[in-house]
Design an enzyme around this catalytic site. Structure first.
Site, PDB file in Angstrom:
ATOM      1  N   SER A  66       0.843  -1.209   0.000  1.00 58.57           N
ATOM      2  CA  SER A  66       0.000   0.000   0.000  1.00 58.57           C
ATOM      3  C   SER A  66       0.865   1.241   0.000  1.00 58.57           C
ATOM      4  O   SER A  66       0.550   2.238   0.646  1.00 58.57           O
ATOM      5  CB  SER A  66      -0.908  -0.008   1.243  1.00 58.57           C
ATOM      6  OG  SER A  66      -1.680  -1.172   1.250  1.00 58.57           O
ATOM      7  N   ILE A 106       2.621   3.061  -5.268  1.00 52.38           N
ATOM      8  CA  ILE A 106       1.815   2.481  -6.356  1.00 52.38           C
ATOM      9  C   ILE A 106       0.511   1.922  -5.793  1.00 52.38           C
ATOM     10  O   ILE A 106      -0.557   2.124  -6.380  1.00 52.38           O
ATOM     11  CB  ILE A 106       2.589   1.372  -7.116  1.00 52.38           C
ATOM     12  CG1 ILE A 106       3.898   1.924  -7.695  1.00 52.38           C
ATOM     13  CG2 ILE A 106       1.730   0.800  -8.249  1.00 52.38           C
ATOM     14  CD1 ILE A 106       4.752   0.897  -8.425  1.00 52.38           C
ATOM     15  N   GLY A 107       0.585   1.236  -4.643  1.00 47.83           N
ATOM     16  CA  GLY A 107      -0.617   0.633  -4.063  1.00 47.83           C
ATOM     17  C   GLY A 107      -1.714   1.659  -3.813  1.00 47.83           C
ATOM     18  O   GLY A 107      -2.882   1.438  -4.151  1.00 47.83           O
ATOM     19  N   ASP A 167      -0.862  -4.179   3.757  1.00 47.18           N
ATOM     20  CA  ASP A 167       0.560  -3.841   3.920  1.00 47.18           C
ATOM     21  C   ASP A 167       1.031  -4.392   5.255  1.00 47.18           C
ATOM     22  O   ASP A 167       0.229  -4.588   6.177  1.00 47.18           O
ATOM     23  CB  ASP A 167       0.783  -2.324   3.876  1.00 47.18           C
ATOM     24  CG  ASP A 167       2.182  -1.957   3.388  1.00 47.18           C
ATOM     25  OD1 ASP A 167       2.322  -1.487   2.253  1.00 47.18           O
ATOM     26  OD2 ASP A 167       3.154  -2.167   4.158  1.00 47.18           O
ATOM     27  N   ILE A 193       3.855  -6.260  -9.941  1.00 43.95           N
ATOM     28  CA  ILE A 193       4.533  -5.022 -10.374  1.00 43.95           C
ATOM     29  C   ILE A 193       5.930  -4.926  -9.745  1.00 43.95           C
ATOM     30  O   ILE A 193       6.803  -4.227 -10.229  1.00 43.95           O
ATOM     31  CB  ILE A 193       3.697  -3.771  -9.999  1.00 43.95           C
ATOM     32  CG1 ILE A 193       2.275  -3.860 -10.585  1.00 43.95           C
ATOM     33  CG2 ILE A 193       4.376  -2.497 -10.477  1.00 43.95           C
ATOM     34  CD1 ILE A 193       1.413  -2.618 -10.346  1.00 43.95           C
ATOM     35  N   HIS A 235      11.754  -6.154 -18.428  1.00 47.35           N
ATOM     36  CA  HIS A 235      11.575  -4.785 -17.940  1.00 47.35           C
ATOM     37  C   HIS A 235      12.897  -4.342 -17.324  1.00 47.35           C
ATOM     38  O   HIS A 235      13.078  -4.334 -16.129  1.00 47.35           O
ATOM     39  CB  HIS A 235      10.459  -4.790 -16.893  1.00 47.35           C
ATOM     40  CG  HIS A 235      10.092  -3.427 -16.394  1.00 47.35           C
ATOM     41  ND1 HIS A 235       9.790  -2.379 -17.217  1.00 47.35           N
ATOM     42  CD2 HIS A 235       9.945  -2.958 -15.125  1.00 47.35           C
ATOM     43  CE1 HIS A 235       9.492  -1.323 -16.480  1.00 47.35           C
ATOM     44  NE2 HIS A 235       9.575  -1.649 -15.203  1.00 47.35           N
TER      45      HIS A 235
END
Ligand code: APR
Length: 320
Positions: free
Chosen positions: A11, A14-15, A34, A119, A176
């Site tokens: 969290s 990004i969260g 989290d 991610i 990536h």
């Protein structure tokens, strides 16, 4: 019909953005998880209090207990640590691998039927490990990177040509990382390949090469500017596009880190390729024809990902 349930593991930057976007798009009820107690609860309350102003209906809960993700339709994983200036994504491997083990166990226990989007970096190796740790089928575990890298490529092209981002469709394959492969031949402006746009004299070859390099360095550029963390708005928006395609069975064709079992000549590895995302998860890997130099760049990228996977196996032998 009951609302869908979206669980966000991690969290942080990004969260929190994922939660806000999922709420704004009314994709379903949201659970923010989290290990740091208070953060998911605080963000959940804040986003809930934005609902009357925005007019969305969603139940948003913050938690530090895995049982609250029970029955989630989609799980998006950002748990772990982000890069600091001077670090590569690969520098995060050891610490984030341990995090994937905990997250994989939580998903296996409480959300075994979910569609999982990872991610956490280094992305391709982490999604590979998360699939192994969770034991979910390969088609239900994917990594978000290609949508983000392509989105960055699109932004730079649209900005350079002075056209709407809606008319630019860009394509990035491979891992990536520094070896990612932005494909000019398959990237278009209103259907015109960038290679033709160069021939038409609308964009110089030098500028295109510069944009390709800036795309490859897109994450590092933002880390360098922020200094205290990495990008979060565009990564979150990219993962939400993937989640939405799954939840609404849109069958979008999106580049994502998908498990390759022979296609592209790769076996047993997760790497960025175009896939169809629908109700079946990653429903199909689309194998596009690559020319000599594209294939070489792709192979180079796959080799880099395979190197990271080998490093994971050394750290966690049970993954071998
Ligand atoms: N379980 C759950 N959450 C965890 C765990 C764990 N074992 N370990 C760390 N976290 C949480 C942190 O407490 C933090 O709130 O993950 C969150 C990560 O948030 P940020 O540090 O803000 O990082 P963010 O920018 O969101 O990026 C997350 O995505 O793009 C990648 O490289 C990036 O790996 C990083 C990840």
């Amino acid at each position: 019909m009951a609302r869908k349930k979206i669980a966000l593991i991690g969290s942080g930057q990004i969260g929190g953005t994922l939660a806000h976007l999922a709420a704004l798009k009314e994709l379903g009820d949201i659970v923010l998880f989290d290990i740091v107690d208070g953060v998911p609860q605080g963000k959940a309350l804040d986003i809930s209090q934005a609902a009357p102003a925005e007019g969305y209906d969603a139940k948003i809960k913050g938690t530090s207990e895995y049982k609250d993700i029970e029955g989630a339709d989609v799980v998006i994983v950002t748990a772990g640590v982000p890069r600091k200036p001077g670090m590569s994504r690969d520098d995060l491997l050891e610490i984030n691998l341990k995090v994937m083990e905990q997250v994989g166990a939580g998903i296996a226990k409480y959300a075994p039927d979910s569609f999982v989007i990872c991610i956490t970096n280094p992305l391709d190796a982490m999604v590979w490990a998360l699939q192994k740790f969770s034991g979910l089928p390969h088609n239900k575990v994917v990594g978000m990177a290609g949508v983000l890298d392509s989105s960055r490529f699109c932004h730079f092209i649209a900005e350079e040509l002075g056209v709407s981002v809606k008319d630019v469709n860009a394509f990035v394959l491979g891992g990536h990382g520094d070896t990612m492969v932005p494909l000019a031949r398959y990237s278009t402006v209103a259907g015109i390949p960038l290679t033709d746009i160069v021939k038409m004299g609308w964009l110089s070859k030098e500028k295109l090469d510069e944009i390709i390099q800036r795309t490859r360095d897109g994450g590092a550029e933002i880390v360098g500017l922020l200094k205290t963390g990495s990008a979060f708005y565009a990564p979150a928006a990219s993962a939400i596009a993937m989640a939405e395609s799954y939840l609404k069975d849109k069958k979008r064709v999106l580049p994502a880190a998908a498990y390759l079992d022979g296609s592209y000549g790769v076996k047993g590895c997760y790497v960025g390729v175009p896939i169809i995302i629908g109700a079946g998860g990653s429903e199909k890997v689309i194998e596009i024809a690559l020319n000599g130099s594209e294939q070489k760049a792709f192979d180079n990228s796959v080799a880099a990902v395979e190197g990271l996977i080998e490093a994971c196996k050394k750290i966690a032998p049970k993954l071998a």
